[in-house]
Motif scaffolding. Sequence first.
Motif: not given
Length: 106
Positions: A16-18, A3, A20-21, A75, A13-14, A10
């Motif tokens: 996608k995580r944002v 990793k 999703d957040f 959020t 994926q980052a 990376d």
Amino acid sequence: MAKGKEPVQDFVQAGKRVADFFGCEGDFFLKPLLDLEWTVRQDDDFYFLCYWLENEKKVEAVIVKKNGEPLIYKTKDYSMVVAIDCVKIGFIFRNGKNITELHTEG
């Protein structure tokens, strides 16, 4: 590979995580401006993101709308505004495939 040795994956994926957040689709670039002052203003049917750079220069971007609503995701600690900010795209098509010919340059 370990990793951290695959920066492209990376990065994907980052993103996608944002997305999703914030609970949104992530089909845009991310521009973290965490420490800048910002506001949203409405002018008729358009919404604008206004933010100030460190040199007090004001930047305005047109907020993207979906189903008539501005794409602003909030959020507890963060807000994400999806807007168009100084991005120019040259779309290239083959001549003869256009539906209507409105105006040409050059």
